[in-house]
Motif scaffolding. Structure first.
Motif, short mmCIF file in Angstrom:
data_model
loop_
_atom_site.label_atom_id
_atom_site.label_comp_id
_atom_site.label_asym_id
_atom_site.label_seq_id
_atom_site.Cartn_x
_atom_site.Cartn_y
_atom_site.Cartn_z
N LYS A 386 9.07 -94.57 -15.84
CA LYS A 386 7.83 -94.24 -15.13
C LYS A 386 7.23 -92.94 -15.64
CE LYS A 386 5.71 -93.59 -10.60
NZ LYS A 386 5.88 -93.58 -9.12
N ALA A 387 8.08 -91.94 -15.90
CA ALA A 387 7.57 -90.67 -16.44
C ALA A 387 6.88 -90.90 -17.78
CB ALA A 387 8.73 -89.68 -16.59
N GLU A 388 7.47 -91.75 -18.62
CA GLU A 388 6.86 -92.06 -19.91
C GLU A 388 5.52 -92.75 -19.73
OE1 GLU A 388 7.89 -94.73 -23.91
OE2 GLU A 388 9.52 -94.00 -22.62
N ALA A 389 5.46 -93.70 -18.81
CA ALA A 389 4.22 -94.44 -18.58
C ALA A 389 3.12 -93.51 -18.05
CB ALA A 389 4.47 -95.58 -17.59
N LEU A 390 3.46 -92.63 -17.13
CA LEU A 390 2.48 -91.69 -16.59
C LEU A 390 1.93 -90.79 -17.68
CD1 LEU A 390 4.28 -90.70 -13.27
CD2 LEU A 390 2.10 -91.94 -13.45
N ASN A 391 2.81 -90.34 -18.57
CA ASN A 391 2.36 -89.48 -19.67
C ASN A 391 1.44 -90.24 -20.62
OD1 ASN A 391 2.50 -86.99 -21.33
ND2 ASN A 391 3.57 -88.32 -22.77
N GLU A 392 1.76 -91.50 -20.89
CA GLU A 392 0.93 -92.28 -21.81
C GLU A 392 -0.45 -92.53 -21.22
OE1 GLU A 392 1.59 -92.90 -24.89
OE2 GLU A 392 3.59 -92.04 -24.77
N THR A 397 1.62 -84.52 -16.43
CA THR A 397 1.21 -84.30 -15.05
C THR A 397 2.39 -83.78 -14.25
OG1 THR A 397 1.81 -86.55 -14.38
CG2 THR A 397 -0.47 -86.20 -15.15
N LYS A 398 2.11 -83.24 -13.10
CA LYS A 398 3.18 -82.74 -12.24
C LYS A 398 4.11 -83.88 -11.84
CE LYS A 398 4.12 -80.14 -7.98
NZ LYS A 398 5.15 -81.10 -7.48
N GLU A 399 3.55 -85.06 -11.56
CA GLU A 399 4.38 -86.19 -11.15
C GLU A 399 5.37 -86.57 -12.26
OE1 GLU A 399 4.04 -90.75 -9.36
OE2 GLU A 399 2.24 -89.74 -10.15
N ALA A 400 4.90 -86.62 -13.51
CA ALA A 400 5.78 -86.97 -14.61
C ALA A 400 6.88 -85.93 -14.80
CB ALA A 400 4.98 -87.14 -15.90
#
Length: 517
Positions: A386-392, A397-400
């Motif tokens: 999920k962290a990778e997807a958010l970054n892409e 972001t703070k969430e990632a």
């Protein structure tokens, strides 16, 4: 007919060689025909078990730890794996890959028939609604579809699109079946997705527990879907699956090494396990024997056997922070035999890599066969995906960052200085992407994820040709004897395995070879 014989063989084989997934006890039959099988609820359980058996097929391969297993196929030509056994150095490590050579045809011949077995089992079960009732039938069909999705994803991940039998009428009338051309990538993805729809997943229990532990549930199904979307870089799909898995109640275990402890089985981080028993009948975990050196002595005084195979190259070992708790599962110092006594050995002075030893000893086990459950997928993978997807999608972001720090807080307990800071990445998507690849390597080391991670990040060929990652460690006395790929032979087409020539010949040229072979 061949299809009847095929089911008969797998029914008998699964009974003789295999253990049982939760709540499924196979019956023994010595003469099966369409008139006497399947007829009873016990017959139906045997059919379902014949599909689960495809994950094992004995104790040596598929989802176990043999050198033909899914685990090793996901590692062997990466910076995370080395082995001195001749079979690896002759062809695989040097990228002299040819169809029908070890180990490139093995998974093809394991999981193409496994898909057919699953499809045929569903066709047989549909004739039994009056025996099973509609609800139990729906559950069995849903379990088999999710298992089939796993088989198809494994094939797709290694070979690209593969021609498989997913139509039940084709599986039932196998003698009339003619080879079909390989599907496109898009068509293959749709085939897998069709077995992982929300409607199918909703039929399954949220998490299987007790006697049913190890059977397909919503967590295992969503995990297969997440891995497919990660492969396809369907970033929103990854996020959606990750959120659904979290809602099922999975979480991180407080202590990293306890995830694989015999005393902590069925813990909350495990999403897809392969249940093991300390017996030689195809249901044991023999991972430790594959990695231990021959002079290893158990700290608990338990029997052990070491075949001195798989290791983590010292170059990869050195990428870990020295205080990272995850490095504790990569053994450098160990107690060894010395005549009638023991001594402490520094593996760096004797062996070509650290000993990957996540699975604990089993006091009830033998020197080879242990009862610690194999862990195929766990929740930490979901968090990092999920962290990778958010970054892409959005860049740093703070969430990632918070998701990555959820992982790092366990790796560095009470060390806030080791946590990532959003400002360290200053809106640099590429920089965070590079860190996520590193974090996945540290967190998921020797869990079979590295090959597909490197391919997704466009690093597989680069790393394979990098002399700093090929096992030549001048500080290790054994290092220069086991260099991987010294000539830098990896090419772009090596991100896929070759299709076996035998399959192409049998299809009379309908199946086409992957580019570059």
């Amino acid at each position: 007919m061949r299809n009847k014989l095929y089911i008969t063989i797998f029914t008998i084989m699964s009974t003789i060689l295999g253990g049982c997934e939760g709540g499924l006890e196979p019956e023994i039959y010595d003469n099966l025909t369409g008139d006497n099988f399947p007829k009873t609820e016990a017959d139906a359980k045997t059919l379902v078990y014949s599909v689960y058996y495809q994950f094992r097929h004995g104790e040596w391969n598929r989802y176990n730890s043999d050198n033909q297993s899914r685990l090793v196929q996901g590692l062997f030509c990466t910076d995370e794996f080395t082995c001195h056994w001749n079979g690896f150095h002759d062809t695989p490590f040097n990228f002299h890959w040819q169809p029908d050579q070890f180990p490139f045809s093995d998974m093809y011949y394991m999981f193409v028939p496994a898909v057919t077995t699953a499809t045929s089992a569903m066709a047989q079960l549909r004739k039994m609604e009056n025996v099973l009732g509609s609800e139990l039938l729906k559950r069995y069909i849903a379990e088999i579809k999710v298992a089939r999705a796993y088989f198809m994803y494994d094939l797709y991940n290694l070979y690209g699109p593969v021609s498989v039998i997913t139509k039940e009428e084709d599986a039932v009338n196998i003698n009339d079946y003619t080879y079909q051309p390989r599907p496109t990538n898009e068509e293959m993805v749709k085939l897998i997705e069709a077995d992982l729809t929300d409607e199918i997943i909703s039929i399954l229990p949220e998490q299987c527990e007790g006697d049913e532990y190890g059977r397909m549930d919503q967590g295992a199904a969503q995990m297969c879907k997440l891995k497919l979307y990660l492969h396809e870089k369907n970033w929103q799909g990854v996020i959606d699956c990750a959120d659904k898995i979290k809602a099922l109640g999975y979480g991180l275990e407080p202590v990293y090494k306890d995830i694989w402890s015999i005393d902590n089985e069925q813990n909350n981080e495990i999403i897809f396990p392969l249940v093991c028993k300390p017996s030689p009948e195809g249901v044991a975990n023999n991972f430790r024997a594959h990695v231990l050196p021959p002079d290893w002595v158990s700290e608990q005084g338990l029997p052990s056997q070491g075949w001195n195979g798989y290791k983590v190259p010292w170059e990869f070992y050195d990428t870990f922070d020295k205080v990272d708790k995850r490095r504790e599962t990569l053994v450098r110092y160990y107690k060894a035999k010395k005549g009638e006594t023991t001594e402490t050995i520094d593996a760096r002075e004797k062996w070509y890599g650290a000993i990957p030893l996540k699975y604990s000893e089993d006091p009830a086990g033998t020197d080879v066969n242990q009862g610690v459950d194999y862990i195929v997928y766990r929740y930490a993978d979901v968090i990092l995906a999920k962290a990778e997807a958010l970054n892409e999608i959005n860049g740093p972001t703070k969430e990632a960052i918070d998701l990555i720090n959820d992982i790092r807080e366990r790796a560095f307990p009470n060390m806030p200085e080791k946590l990532l800071k959003l400002e360290d990445f200053a809106g640099d998507k590429d920089k965070l992407r590079e860190h996520i690849l590193k974090e996945r390597g540290w967190e998921l080391c020797f869990e079979g994820c590295r090959r597909e991670d490197l391919i997704r990040h466009g690093k597989f060929v680069e790393y394979a040709n990098d002399p700093k990652r090929n096992g030549a460690d001048p500080t290790c006395l054994a290092g220069n004897k086991y260099i991987k790929n010294p000539q830098g032979n990896a090419k772009p087409h090596h991100v896929l395995y070759p299709i076996p020539n035998k399959a192409i010949v049998e299809s009379k040229g309908v199946l086409k070879q992957n580019e570059g072979y």
